[in-house]
Design a protein around this motif. Structure first.
Motif, PDB file in Angstrom:
ATOM      1  N   ALA A  98       0.732  -1.403   0.208  1.00 40.44           N
ATOM      2  CA  ALA A  98       0.102   0.017   0.074  1.00 40.44           C
ATOM      3  C   ALA A  98       0.851   1.227  -0.028  1.00 40.44           C
ATOM      4  CB  ALA A  98      -1.041  -0.043   1.097  1.00 40.44           C
ATOM      5  N   ILE A  99       2.281   1.131   0.775  1.00 36.09           N
ATOM      6  CA  ILE A  99       2.838   2.468   0.670  1.00 36.09           C
ATOM      7  C   ILE A  99       3.284   2.722  -0.702  1.00 36.09           C
ATOM      8  CG2 ILE A  99       5.030   3.230   1.838  1.00 36.09           C
ATOM      9  CD1 ILE A  99       4.515   1.516   3.963  1.00 36.09           C
ATOM     10  N   LYS A 100       3.835   1.475  -1.433  1.00 36.25           N
ATOM     11  CA  LYS A 100       4.333   1.715  -2.655  1.00 36.25           C
ATOM     12  C   LYS A 100       3.126   2.509  -3.777  1.00 36.25           C
ATOM     13  CE  LYS A 100       7.405  -1.562  -4.152  1.00 36.25           C
ATOM     14  NZ  LYS A 100       7.993  -2.974  -3.975  1.00 36.25           N
ATOM     15  N   ALA A 101       2.244   1.711  -3.434  1.00 35.38           N
ATOM     16  CA  ALA A 101       1.166   2.089  -4.336  1.00 35.38           C
ATOM     17  C   ALA A 101       0.648   3.426  -4.207  1.00 35.38           C
ATOM     18  CB  ALA A 101      -0.139   1.114  -4.159  1.00 35.38           C
ATOM     19  N   HIS A 102       0.941   3.950  -3.129  1.00 30.64           N
ATOM     20  CA  HIS A 102       0.497   5.380  -2.835  1.00 30.64           C
ATOM     21  C   HIS A 102       1.522   6.381  -3.540  1.00 30.64           C
ATOM     22  CE1 HIS A 102      -1.470   8.830  -0.931  1.00 30.64           C
ATOM     23  NE2 HIS A 102      -0.562   9.082  -0.165  1.00 30.64           N
TER      24      HIS A 102
END
Length: 314
Positions: free
Chosen positions: A27-31
């Motif tokens: 999720a961090i990378k997607a954001h």
């Protein structure tokens, strides 16, 4: 001489956790990637929205490293990474600045310590920021946010004095004081010192007063809409830019009332398909299913615009 970060739109990125309050790396990378694709100039890791005070030193360093690595691996090498390095002692702040450079940040943003507000006189504040800047291996910026510093609110004279330091290159004014911003932009060279408003509510007003752009929370939700304001201003379409600025101002106030960090995560999880609205205590999670009330219609309008702009550029 140290240089400020380039003008543009910076976002204090929220940091996603799983149900155990551990890093949700996908999720961090997607954001990070959605923000970069949205056209932000840079990402602030461990701004107040990044829950810096809820992280260990190792976690703070890892969040910076992960952000820089994600950008580099996906062709966004030009997106700047600024790291928040605020701490309650000069010694710890200096260490966090070193950690930030090692993890890939090019600049750091430094909160004024606030455990002992009566002791933080103007002289003590100036000494603290100068000592940190002397020791930091990368340029420092002053973070003025009275809400999270026990009401300590640096005035333009204090910030202007600090701007004379060769390694202090900017400020983020989350106080939202346009008068203070304009006094700084009209008295300190923008080539040496970048002044950013810290809220989307005064984004365009700040630009009109000579700011370097924005470092604000709302681009977590709508980076492309913020870029549109920037582009409209650059194209001389001030009426259109101001109309969009009004929407940003309404939405920014509404998101703050809904729950700030918790609300931003909940909106992202529901509307963009990644992450969960988990926060670290003592913050409490919020469900987007319960959102409503004054201003929510403006948030929905902003989300519709952002999704339209995303589809248009796909």
């Amino acid at each position: 001489m140290s240089s400020p970060p380039p003008s543009g739109i910076y976002v204090p990125a929220v940091l996603f956790f799983d149900e155990n309050e551990e890093f949700d790396v996908p999720a961090i990378k997607a954001h990070v990637l959605r923000l970069a694709k949205g056209g932000v100039t840079g990402i602030l890791v461990q701004g107040s929205n990044g829950e810096a005070q809820h992280l260990s030193h190792d976690e703070r360093k890892e969040a910076i490293r992960l952000t820089r690595k994600t950008l580099d691996e996906n062709g966004f090498q030009d997106v700047v990474v600024i790291a928040g390095t605020g701490a309650q002692s000069t010694r710890e702040t200096k260490k966090l600045c070193v950690d930030a450079k090692e993890a890939g940040a090019t600049h750091v943003l430094v909160l004024t310590p606030s455990t002992w507000p009566p002791r933080m006189t103007k002289d003590a504040i100036i000494r603290f920021h100068r000592e940190v800047a002397d020791a930091s291996p990368i340029p420092t910026m002053i973070y003025n946010f009275p809400t999270v510093t026990a009401g300590i609110n640096l005035d333009s004279d204090t910030i202007g004095t600090l701007a004379e330091h060769p390694n202090i290159v900017g400020t983020k004014l989350s106080c939202g004081d346009i008068g203070k911003l304009h006094r700084l932009t009209s008295s300190v060279s923008p080539e040496k010192f970048a002044t950013f408003p810290g809220t989307s509510s005064v984004y365009l007003q700040g630009v009109l007063s000579g700011s370097a752009g924005l470092i604000g929370a709302l681009p977590n939700i709508a980076p492309k809409a913020h870029l549109s304001v920037w582009n409209l201003y650059k194209e001389g379409k001030l009426d259109d830019a101001m109309k969009l600025q009004a929407l940003l101002g309404h939405a920014d106030a509404a998101v703050s009332k809904l729950g700030g960090i918790s609300a931003i995560k909940a909106i992202i999880a529901k509307e963009f398909g990644y992450g969960q609205p988990h926060v670290r205590g003592p913050l409490l999670p919020i469900s987007a299913d319960n959102f409503g009330g004054p201003g929510w219609d403006k948030v929905k309008e902003l989300l519709e615009l952002e999704k339209f702009l995303m589809a248009e550029s796909a």
